[in-house]
Scaffold this motif. Structure first.
Motif, PDB file in Angstrom:
ATOM      1  N   CYS A 114       0.960  -1.231   0.005  1.00 31.71           N
ATOM      2  CA  CYS A 114       0.127   0.051  -0.099  1.00 31.71           C
ATOM      3  C   CYS A 114       0.822   1.220  -0.045  1.00 31.71           C
ATOM      4  O   CYS A 114       1.936   1.192   0.418  1.00 31.71           O
ATOM      5  CB  CYS A 114      -1.025  -0.313   1.350  1.00 31.71           C
ATOM      6  N   PHE A 117      -0.238   3.666   1.705  1.00 31.89           N
ATOM      7  CA  PHE A 117      -0.366   4.045   3.137  1.00 31.89           C
ATOM      8  C   PHE A 117       0.144   2.994   4.020  1.00 31.89           C
ATOM      9  O   PHE A 117       0.135   1.862   3.693  1.00 31.89           O
ATOM     10  CB  PHE A 117      -2.151   4.535   3.235  1.00 31.89           C
ATOM     11  N   ASN A 118       0.208   3.639   5.159  1.00 36.00           N
ATOM     12  CA  ASN A 118       0.406   2.448   6.445  1.00 36.00           C
ATOM     13  C   ASN A 118      -0.458   3.150   7.593  1.00 36.00           C
ATOM     14  O   ASN A 118       0.031   3.297   8.636  1.00 36.00           O
ATOM     15  CB  ASN A 118       2.007   2.370   6.669  1.00 36.00           C
ATOM     16  N   CYS A 119      -1.737   3.136   7.144  1.00 41.24           N
ATOM     17  CA  CYS A 119      -2.731   3.606   8.443  1.00 41.24           C
ATOM     18  C   CYS A 119      -2.512   3.155   9.832  1.00 41.24           C
ATOM     19  O   CYS A 119      -2.302   1.611   9.909  1.00 41.24           O
ATOM     20  CB  CYS A 119      -4.156   3.377   7.709  1.00 41.24           C
ATOM     21  N   TYR A 177      -4.573   2.372  11.881  1.00 38.30           N
ATOM     22  CA  TYR A 177      -5.723   1.380  12.054  1.00 38.30           C
ATOM     23  C   TYR A 177      -5.662   0.146  11.022  1.00 38.30           C
ATOM     24  O   TYR A 177      -6.678  -0.846  11.215  1.00 38.30           O
ATOM     25  CB  TYR A 177      -6.925   1.994  11.973  1.00 38.30           C
ATOM     26  N   CYS A 178      -4.873  -0.050  10.215  1.00 33.90           N
ATOM     27  CA  CYS A 178      -4.911  -0.945   8.933  1.00 33.90           C
ATOM     28  C   CYS A 178      -5.126  -2.423   9.667  1.00 33.90           C
ATOM     29  O   CYS A 178      -4.521  -3.011  10.501  1.00 33.90           O
ATOM     30  CB  CYS A 178      -3.844  -1.144   8.452  1.00 33.90           C
ATOM     31  N   LEU A 193      -5.003  -5.053   8.247  1.00 37.11           N
ATOM     32  CA  LEU A 193      -3.773  -6.054   7.464  1.00 37.11           C
ATOM     33  C   LEU A 193      -2.624  -5.955   8.753  1.00 37.11           C
ATOM     34  O   LEU A 193      -1.604  -6.950   8.351  1.00 37.11           O
ATOM     35  CB  LEU A 193      -3.470  -5.470   6.251  1.00 37.11           C
ATOM     36  N   ILE A 219       1.719  -2.591   7.209  1.00 38.91           N
ATOM     37  CA  ILE A 219       2.010  -2.904   5.783  1.00 38.91           C
ATOM     38  C   ILE A 219       3.475  -3.476   5.411  1.00 38.91           C
ATOM     39  O   ILE A 219       4.518  -2.635   5.898  1.00 38.91           O
ATOM     40  CB  ILE A 219       1.648  -1.518   5.023  1.00 38.91           C
ATOM     41  N   GLY A 231      -4.461  -4.643   0.286  1.00 35.20           N
ATOM     42  CA  GLY A 231      -3.356  -3.297   0.083  1.00 35.20           C
ATOM     43  C   GLY A 231      -4.532  -2.552  -0.739  1.00 35.20           C
ATOM     44  O   GLY A 231      -5.523  -2.453  -0.848  1.00 35.20           O
ATOM     45  N   ASN A 253      -7.636   4.209  -1.336  1.00 34.24           N
ATOM     46  CA  ASN A 253      -7.210   5.370  -0.480  1.00 34.24           C
ATOM     47  C   ASN A 253      -6.986   6.772  -1.374  1.00 34.24           C
ATOM     48  O   ASN A 253      -6.570   7.567  -0.630  1.00 34.24           O
ATOM     49  CB  ASN A 253      -5.763   4.859   0.174  1.00 34.24           C
ATOM     50  N   LYS A 265     -10.844   7.007   0.366  1.00 37.26           N
ATOM     51  CA  LYS A 265     -10.796   7.135   1.866  1.00 37.26           C
ATOM     52  C   LYS A 265     -10.302   8.403   2.123  1.00 37.26           C
ATOM     53  O   LYS A 265      -9.338   8.903   1.328  1.00 37.26           O
ATOM     54  CB  LYS A 265      -9.667   6.273   2.339  1.00 37.26           C
TER      55      LYS A 265
HETATM   56  S1  SF4 Z   1      -6.155   0.523   5.735  1.00 34.13           S
HETATM   57 FE1  SF4 Z   1      -6.118   0.673   3.621  1.00 34.13          FE
HETATM   58  S2  SF4 Z   1      -5.144   2.386   2.828  1.00 34.13           S
HETATM   59 FE2  SF4 Z   1      -4.783   2.375   5.003  1.00 34.13          FE
HETATM   60  S3  SF4 Z   1      -2.734   1.108   4.959  1.00 34.13           S
HETATM   61 FE3  SF4 Z   1      -4.329  -0.388   5.120  1.00 34.13          FE
HETATM   62  S4  SF4 Z   1      -4.759  -1.000   3.066  1.00 34.13           S
HETATM   63 FE4  SF4 Z   1      -3.716   0.833   3.274  1.00 34.13          FE
END
Ligand code: SF4
Length: 274
Positions: free
Chosen positions: A40, A42-44, A46-47, A49, A52, A89, A117, A139
């Motif tokens: 991704c 981003f590396n939010c 709250y992600c 996943l 990242i 991602g 995103n 987003k």
């Molecule tokens: S929430 Fe979405 S935009 Fe943010 S890091 Fe995870 S995959 Fe990327």
């Protein structure tokens, strides 16, 4: 508990997954054009996943189109409300996004949705690929470079004003339904709320989806982060709880936006699904 080799073996990559129950879009069949390594721009914080693994804004083919479409052809059930490109991602980093969307449309009459995103919307090729989708959910977790840096932690070179410019340009030509997804990590002050409302009035999406991170964040990459992993008791991996905003505050902000712009605003139920 740390993720073990046996846990990894239980999580082989499948480009089609679900269906997932989405509070925003109903019963959703997931398509993952990104693959084994979470990737991704981003590396939010709250992600779902986890952290990242590959932070990049480069577009490339991550999962071959034929692999995705063969998997979709063999997948049942397909009686879903929507087919959603999201997964591991940022789906617009898949250089074969347009090809995948065209192939899905050949195989299914279900509406297609891309969750993005928004960092690639200033690329004309991405806008043209997304034009094939019936719905795009973008987003936008703040109104400034500072919020972008703190919440979304983008790769170098991604700028808030450029994201907004790409979003407005996409908005001008796109014929499908645009949703804006916004995650609040804390209550916003009046000037931030005012700026957000003014941006939303300019974008004029079909709807705004307000959420707060109610699901704990996996510490490491987890395949079931693509789905509703809150429903899983005794998860075999470490998670970190996140601060979330009181539902009352979320609801009041939703009403304020709706009153001032006329745009429909949804807030996530508790517990939230994807
Ligand atoms: S929430 Fe979405 S935009 Fe943010 S890091 Fe995870 S995959 Fe990327």
């Amino acid at each position: 508990m740390m993720m073990s080799d046996s846990t990894i073996a239980l999580n082989p990559f499948t480009p089609v997954y679900g269906p997932v129950s989405s509070w925003r879009y109903g019963r959703s069949l997931g398509i993952d054009p990104i693959g084994v390594v979470s990737t991704c721009s981003f590396n939010c914080v709250y992600c779902q996943l986890g952290e990242i693994e590959q932070k990049t804004s480069d577009r490339q083919v991550y999962v071959p189109t034929a692999e995705i479409l063969t998997s979709l052809e063999n997948f049942a059930p397909r009686s879903v409300d929507v087919i959603t490109l999201s997964g591991s991602g940022e789906p617009t980093l898949a250089a074969n996004l347009g090809e995948i969307l065209t192939g899905i449309k050949r195989l299914s009459d279900r509406p297609t949705l891309v969750l993005t995103n928004g960092t690639t919307l200033n690329d004309p090729q991405v806008r043209s690929d997304l034009a094939i989708a019936d719905k795009v959910s973008i987003k936008l977790d703040g109104v400034s470079s500072d919020q972008l840096r703190r919440v979304n932690r983008p790769v170098p070179g991604i700028d808030f004003n450029e994201i907004m410019a790409g979003l407005l340009e996409f908005r001008q030509d796109y014929q499908g339904e645009i949703g804006i997804q916004t995650m609040l990590l804390c209550p916003w002050d009046e000037s931030t709320r005012r700026e957000y409302i003014s941006l939303m009035a300019a974008v004029a999406p079909r709807e705004i989806q307000l959420n707060t991170p109610k699901r704990p964040k996996p510490v490491q990459r987890q395949f079931d982060g693509r789905e509703n992993h809150t429903s899983r008791a005794n998860r075999p991996y470490q998670v970190r709880s996140l601060r979330c905003v009181d539902p009352e505050i979320l609801h009041e902000f939703a009403q304020e936006i709706q009153q001032k712009t006329g745009i429909m605003v949804r807030t996530a139920p508790i517990p939230a699904t994807v």
